[in-house]
Design a protein around this motif. Structure first.
Motif, PDB file in Angstrom:
ATOM      1  N   MET A   1     -23.192  17.533  12.121  1.00  0.00           N
ATOM      2  CA  MET A   1     -23.536  16.532  11.112  1.00  0.00           C
ATOM      3  C   MET A   1     -22.339  15.638  10.843  1.00  0.00           C
ATOM      4  O   MET A   1     -21.204  16.111  10.717  1.00  0.00           O
ATOM      5  N   LYS A   2     -22.581  14.342  10.786  1.00  0.00           N
ATOM      6  CA  LYS A   2     -21.493  13.410  10.518  1.00  0.00           C
ATOM      7  C   LYS A   2     -21.568  12.916   9.073  1.00  0.00           C
ATOM      8  O   LYS A   2     -22.625  12.505   8.604  1.00  0.00           O
ATOM      9  N   LYS A   3     -20.426  12.993   8.404  1.00  0.00           N
ATOM     10  CA  LYS A   3     -20.340  12.532   7.028  1.00  0.00           C
ATOM     11  C   LYS A   3     -19.378  11.347   6.948  1.00  0.00           C
ATOM     12  O   LYS A   3     -18.312  11.362   7.568  1.00  0.00           O
ATOM     13  N   LYS A   4     -19.795  10.355   6.169  1.00  0.00           N
ATOM     14  CA  LYS A   4     -18.993   9.149   6.037  1.00  0.00           C
ATOM     15  C   LYS A   4     -18.131   9.209   4.788  1.00  0.00           C
ATOM     16  O   LYS A   4     -18.513   9.783   3.764  1.00  0.00           O
ATOM     17  N   GLY A   5     -16.943   8.571   4.899  1.00  0.00           N
ATOM     18  CA  GLY A   5     -16.054   8.513   3.749  1.00  0.00           C
ATOM     19  C   GLY A   5     -15.226   7.236   3.777  1.00  0.00           C
ATOM     20  O   GLY A   5     -15.034   6.620   4.829  1.00  0.00           O
ATOM     21  N   ARG A   6     -14.760   6.846   2.617  1.00  0.00           N
ATOM     22  CA  ARG A   6     -13.931   5.654   2.498  1.00  0.00           C
ATOM     23  C   ARG A   6     -12.683   6.012   1.680  1.00  0.00           C
ATOM     24  O   ARG A   6     -12.779   6.672   0.644  1.00  0.00           O
ATOM     25  N   GLY A   7     -11.535   5.558   2.142  1.00  0.00           N
ATOM     26  CA  GLY A   7     -10.282   5.815   1.438  1.00  0.00           C
ATOM     27  C   GLY A   7      -9.438   4.564   1.352  1.00  0.00           C
ATOM     28  O   GLY A   7      -9.587   3.635   2.151  1.00  0.00           O
ATOM     29  N   MET A   8      -8.554   4.549   0.372  1.00  0.00           N
ATOM     30  CA  MET A   8      -7.691   3.388   0.164  1.00  0.00           C
ATOM     31  C   MET A   8      -6.256   3.835  -0.064  1.00  0.00           C
ATOM     32  O   MET A   8      -6.011   4.917  -0.612  1.00  0.00           O
ATOM     33  N   ALA A   9      -5.313   3.008   0.343  1.00  0.00           N
ATOM     34  CA  ALA A   9      -3.898   3.259   0.058  1.00  0.00           C
ATOM     35  C   ALA A   9      -3.190   1.919  -0.076  1.00  0.00           C
ATOM     36  O   ALA A   9      -3.513   0.949   0.618  1.00  0.00           O
ATOM     37  N   THR A  10      -2.231   1.879  -0.980  1.00  0.00           N
ATOM     38  CA  THR A  10      -1.400   0.697  -1.191  1.00  0.00           C
ATOM     39  C   THR A  10       0.066   1.097  -1.034  1.00  0.00           C
ATOM     40  O   THR A  10       0.488   2.132  -1.556  1.00  0.00           O
ATOM     41  N   ILE A  11       0.819   0.281  -0.305  1.00  0.00           N
ATOM     42  CA  ILE A  11       2.222   0.618  -0.068  1.00  0.00           C
ATOM     43  C   ILE A  11       3.121  -0.569  -0.411  1.00  0.00           C
ATOM     44  O   ILE A  11       2.675  -1.727  -0.487  1.00  0.00           O
ATOM     45  N   MET A  12       4.390  -0.282  -0.630  1.00  0.00           N
ATOM     46  CA  MET A  12       5.427  -1.311  -0.693  1.00  0.00           C
ATOM     47  C   MET A  12       6.568  -0.862   0.205  1.00  0.00           C
ATOM     48  O   MET A  12       6.803   0.338   0.365  1.00  0.00           O
ATOM     49  N   PHE A  13       7.246  -1.822   0.803  1.00  0.00           N
ATOM     50  CA  PHE A  13       8.306  -1.491   1.755  1.00  0.00           C
ATOM     51  C   PHE A  13       9.474  -2.448   1.566  1.00  0.00           C
ATOM     52  O   PHE A  13       9.313  -3.675   1.646  1.00  0.00           O
ATOM     53  N   GLY A  14      10.638  -1.900   1.282  1.00  0.00           N
ATOM     54  CA  GLY A  14      11.846  -2.711   1.201  1.00  0.00           C
ATOM     55  C   GLY A  14      12.458  -2.860   2.576  1.00  0.00           C
ATOM     56  O   GLY A  14      12.721  -1.862   3.256  1.00  0.00           O
ATOM     57  N   TYR A  15      12.684  -4.094   3.014  1.00  0.00           N
ATOM     58  CA  TYR A  15      13.192  -4.275   4.378  1.00  0.00           C
ATOM     59  C   TYR A  15      14.605  -4.846   4.388  1.00  0.00           C
ATOM     60  O   TYR A  15      15.121  -5.324   3.389  1.00  0.00           O
TER      61      TYR A  15
END
Length: 331
Positions: free
Chosen positions: A1-15
């Motif tokens: 059985m296949k189950k669907k999902g949604r995820g989110m992530a926010t990042i910041m990066f000092g360069y």
């Protein structure tokens, strides 16, 4: 059985190197006898596109076609330091060095052309590799004509610059500084996955990205960075695992150490946010490493959304998923 999902992530990066380390890049620009614009930089292009970026910057500032730009890259006999191709720094540091070198050359073009036309420089226009005398547009010189005239005087028509912004060392107690890095890139990703509860396999279906890139000097390059970085993040999240026993790597080749292939690449939907609020050329920001960072947490969140199990170690392999589902059922 296949189950669907949604995820989110926010990042910041000092360069940039950051944390008070001196950080700079040097570049020169000049005209060649074969009517090209020669950009000289030690910046190494390892596929991220810095040569394309500096070519576009030089063409924009000097008002010539990109086909006129020629770049000498990394020749230690001819180039000065441009720093490493790391820390997502080359667009900002070498891009600015090239931009400033072109502006330095542009100022000299106006100076010497003013002498040739016996005019003030506001009466001149630079267009398509030519200096045009506005009061009489039929009077013009190419950059290379001007180069020869300058050299006849025993002088050189050449631009040079070092971009060397201030950096701030952090306080040894608090770890804080006025600005730990020269600038920051921000990115949010939303990831859709399907988790097969029979096999434990995770398929990343769609990736939605909003990247604050400051100014996209080459939008296709930026989108390519998003896609390449995200695929690397997928590998980190789902398959890349170094197995070590007694100090020996047990999977030292591509048979045992899995990485994403073209079959694992999801559908990408990317939006470039151009705030132009950074110190980079035309407001551009570095986008290399930041594009890798959000995929793994977003995928972990999507898996949790799909099957209700939270994972805290990477990679999230099929074996780990099946084990976690069994433990969940047993509870």
């Amino acid at each position: 059985m296949k189950k669907k999902g949604r995820g989110m992530a926010t990042i910041m990066f000092g360069y940039g190197y950051g944390e008070g380390f001196p950080d700079f890049s040097h570049a020169t620009v000049e005209f060649t006898d074969d009517e090209k614009v020669l950009v000289v930089t030690a910046a190494a292009d390892v596929g991220q596109g810095v040569l394309t970026v500096v070519t576009q910057i030089a063409a924009e500032v000097l008002s010539v076609e990109v086909e006129k730009i020629k770049v000498i890259q990394g020749d230690t006999h001819k180039t000065m330091n441009a720093g490493s191709t790391s820390a997502t720094r080359q667009t900002t540091f070498t891009g600015n060095a090239v931009k400033q070198a072109c502006e330095n050359l542009k100022g000299k073009i106006y100076h010497y052309a003013s002498l040739e036309f016996n005019s003030n420089y506001p009466e001149l226009t630079l267009k398509d590799g030519k200096i045009i005398y506005n009061p009489n547009s039929e009077k013009s010189l190419t950059y290379w004509d001007l180069k020869r005239k300058v050299e006849e005087k025993g002088e050189i028509l050449k631009g040079e610059s070092t971009f060397f912004p201030p950096t701030y060392s952090p306080d040894l107690i608090s770890g804080q500084a006025d600005k730990v890095y020269v600038a920051y890139t921000f990115m949010t990703q939303i990831v859709d996955v399907e988790v097969d509860t029979i096999t434990g396999k995770v398929d990343v279906k769609d990736v939605y990205t909003a990247l604050d890139c400051g100014k996209a000097i080459n939008p296709k390059n930026v989108e390519g960075q998003i896609e390449g970085g995200t695929v690397q993040g997928i590998g980190m999240a789902l398959m890349e695992e170094q197995v070590i026993k007694n100090g020996i790597t047990l999977n030292p080749n591509m048979t045992g150490y899995l990485v994403p292939t073209s079959m694992d690449v999801p559908n990408f939907h990317s939006v470039l946010i151009e705030n132009e609020d950074a110190i980079g050329p035309f407001g551009a920001k570095g986008v290399g490493e930041p594009t890798i960072m959000a995929a793994s947490p977003a995928i972990a969140n999507a898996i949790y959304d799909a099957i209700g199990v939270r994972f805290y170690e990477l990679p999230i392999t099929p074996e780990k998923i099946l084990k976690a589902l069994k433990e969940k059922d047993d509870d």
